[in-house]
Design a protein around this motif. Structure first.
Motif, PDB file in Angstrom:
ATOM      1  N   ALA A  96       0.827  -1.208   0.000  1.00 49.24           N
ATOM      2  CA  ALA A  96       0.000   0.000   0.000  1.00 49.24           C
ATOM      3  C   ALA A  96       0.857   1.252   0.000  1.00 49.24           C
ATOM      4  O   ALA A  96       0.620   2.189  -0.777  1.00 49.24           O
ATOM      5  N   THR A 100       1.219   3.406  -3.473  1.00 49.83           N
ATOM      6  CA  THR A 100       0.586   4.725  -3.432  1.00 49.83           C
ATOM      7  C   THR A 100       1.598   5.829  -3.675  1.00 49.83           C
ATOM      8  O   THR A 100       1.343   6.779  -4.432  1.00 49.83           O
ATOM      9  N   TYR A 104       1.361   8.219  -6.910  1.00 54.26           N
ATOM     10  CA  TYR A 104       1.024   9.629  -6.692  1.00 54.26           C
ATOM     11  C   TYR A 104       2.183  10.565  -7.033  1.00 54.26           C
ATOM     12  O   TYR A 104       2.003  11.576  -7.703  1.00 54.26           O
ATOM     13  N   VAL A 160      -1.782  -1.254  -6.822  1.00 57.01           N
ATOM     14  CA  VAL A 160      -2.051  -0.042  -6.047  1.00 57.01           C
ATOM     15  C   VAL A 160      -1.493   1.178  -6.769  1.00 57.01           C
ATOM     16  O   VAL A 160      -2.120   2.246  -6.797  1.00 57.01           O
ATOM     17  N   ARG A 161      -0.324   1.051  -7.352  1.00 54.24           N
ATOM     18  CA  ARG A 161       0.286   2.154  -8.095  1.00 54.24           C
ATOM     19  C   ARG A 161      -0.616   2.597  -9.244  1.00 54.24           C
ATOM     20  O   ARG A 161      -0.836   3.798  -9.454  1.00 54.24           O
ATOM     21  N   ALA A 164      -3.506   4.477  -7.800  1.00 54.03           N
ATOM     22  CA  ALA A 164      -3.105   5.796  -7.313  1.00 54.03           C
ATOM     23  C   ALA A 164      -2.888   6.766  -8.473  1.00 54.03           C
ATOM     24  O   ALA A 164      -3.219   7.962  -8.372  1.00 54.03           O
ATOM     25  N   ARG A 168      -4.845  10.391  -9.040  1.00 49.92           N
ATOM     26  CA  ARG A 168      -4.021  11.582  -8.880  1.00 49.92           C
ATOM     27  C   ARG A 168      -4.695  12.835  -9.431  1.00 49.92           C
ATOM     28  O   ARG A 168      -4.487  13.945  -8.933  1.00 49.92           O
ATOM     29  N   VAL A 187      -1.922  11.307   0.885  1.00 46.39           N
ATOM     30  CA  VAL A 187      -1.832   9.849   0.768  1.00 46.39           C
ATOM     31  C   VAL A 187      -2.704   9.171   1.821  1.00 46.39           C
ATOM     32  O   VAL A 187      -3.466   8.243   1.507  1.00 46.39           O
ATOM     33  N   LEU A 191      -6.022   9.076  -0.636  1.00 47.94           N
ATOM     34  CA  LEU A 191      -5.696   7.983  -1.549  1.00 47.94           C
ATOM     35  C   LEU A 191      -5.859   6.606  -0.903  1.00 47.94           C
ATOM     36  O   LEU A 191      -6.564   5.749  -1.437  1.00 47.94           O
ATOM     37  N   LEU A 192      -5.225   6.405   0.246  1.00 49.02           N
ATOM     38  CA  LEU A 192      -5.301   5.090   0.876  1.00 49.02           C
ATOM     39  C   LEU A 192      -6.722   4.644   1.221  1.00 49.02           C
ATOM     40  O   LEU A 192      -7.044   3.458   1.056  1.00 49.02           O
ATOM     41  N   MET A 195      -8.234   2.709  -1.397  1.00 48.91           N
ATOM     42  CA  MET A 195      -7.616   1.411  -1.664  1.00 48.91           C
ATOM     43  C   MET A 195      -8.088   0.333  -0.687  1.00 48.91           C
ATOM     44  O   MET A 195      -7.738  -0.838  -0.852  1.00 48.91           O
TER      45      MET A 195
END
Length: 277
Positions: A96, A100, A104, A160-161, A164, A168, A187, A191-192, A195
């Protein structure tokens, strides 16, 4: 709160979630509470009942030195569950954070982190473990947790990337940036949380893969070391007696299969719920 309750009710209606979660709870209760009510401890030897077949006194039979197989399996299940849960949790946290940040921040940070991911994906885990095994044999089983997690987080980090990167440019992320929010705040706050469903599913599935990884490493002598036991060490010990004294082999295999199936069923149930949401 109402939304959370609605989501929880929807999830528990999935048969896979109920069966998988129920199975894991029963296994955990058996592993940690079972030894407290058994009349035999896992290391108690009974030289008058060596390799005895299942009976009312020993429901799963006994091992090579007269140890009760049920007590041994519960002790092994306890250690395997601990390793699986800790490794899965650590895997989820690392994937994670790395995924992330890479998605981001982009740029150099993204390239460096993805190079690390690619290198770890290419390295064969069993070869690395074999090279490190002389050192690992003298270490705590917690080192095994770190080792398993170290080779499990990369694929999830890539997923996850990608997520993210797509978030963005979301309006709430751009607004937070315009208001001067720090990277850490964006983040953790924006963002998290997006997820969480993905990470919960991944963590559940990782329990199954971590338990299997521990069993495989312990089977080849790279994992949990005597006098401690895990399901992997019990399977390895019982392999030579699989045809002559099958209960010594089948008992730990049954607990291992039940653990992996329960974790995988729970993960698949959660994933189906996410897909059909």
């Amino acid at each position: 709160m109402t939304g959370t309750l609605v989501a929880a009710r929807r999830v528990v209606r999935r048969p896979g979630v109920v069966v998988g979660a129920g199975g894991l709870v029963l296994l955990a209760v058996a592993a940690f509470a079972g030894p407290l009510v058994l009349s035999y401890s896992h290391d108690q030897q009974n030289l008058g009942a060596i390799l005895a077949s299942p009976s009312p006194a020993h429901p799963l039979g006994t091992a090579r030195l007269g140890e009760d197989m049920l007590a041994l399996c519960l002790r092994g299940l306890q250690k395997s569950l601990l390793i699986g849960l800790l490794a899965a949790g650590l895997t989820t946290v690392v994937s994670a954070v790395v995924g992330t940040l890479a998605g981001y921040l982009g740029g150099l940070t993204d390239r460096v982190l993805m190079i690390v991911v690619d290198i770890l994906l290419v390295l064969p885990p069993i070869l690395v473990v074999a090279v490190l095994s002389p050192t690992l044999r003298e270490q705590s089983w917690l080192v095994l947790v770190l080792l398993i997690a170290g080779f499990q987080w990369m694929v999830t980090a890539r997923v996850v990337r990608a997520r993210a990167r797509s978030l963005r440019s979301a309006g709430y992320v751009v607004a937070a940036e315009d208001m001067g929010a720090s990277t850490a705040r964006i983040v953790t706050r924006h963002l998290l949380p997006q997820m969480v469903p993905l990470l919960v599913i991944d963590c559940t599935l990782n329990v199954a893969s971590a338990v299997l990884a521990e069993a495989g490493l312990s089977y080849f002598g790279f994992g949990v070391q005597p006098p401690d036991v895990s399901l992997g060490t019990l399977v390895a010990t019982g392999t030579g007696s699989a045809l002559t004294f099958p209960w010594v082999f089948l008992a730990p295999v049954g607990f291992l299969a039940a653990t992996v199936l329960a974790s995988a069923t729970l993960g698949e149930g959660l994933r189906d719920d996410e897909v059909h949401r």
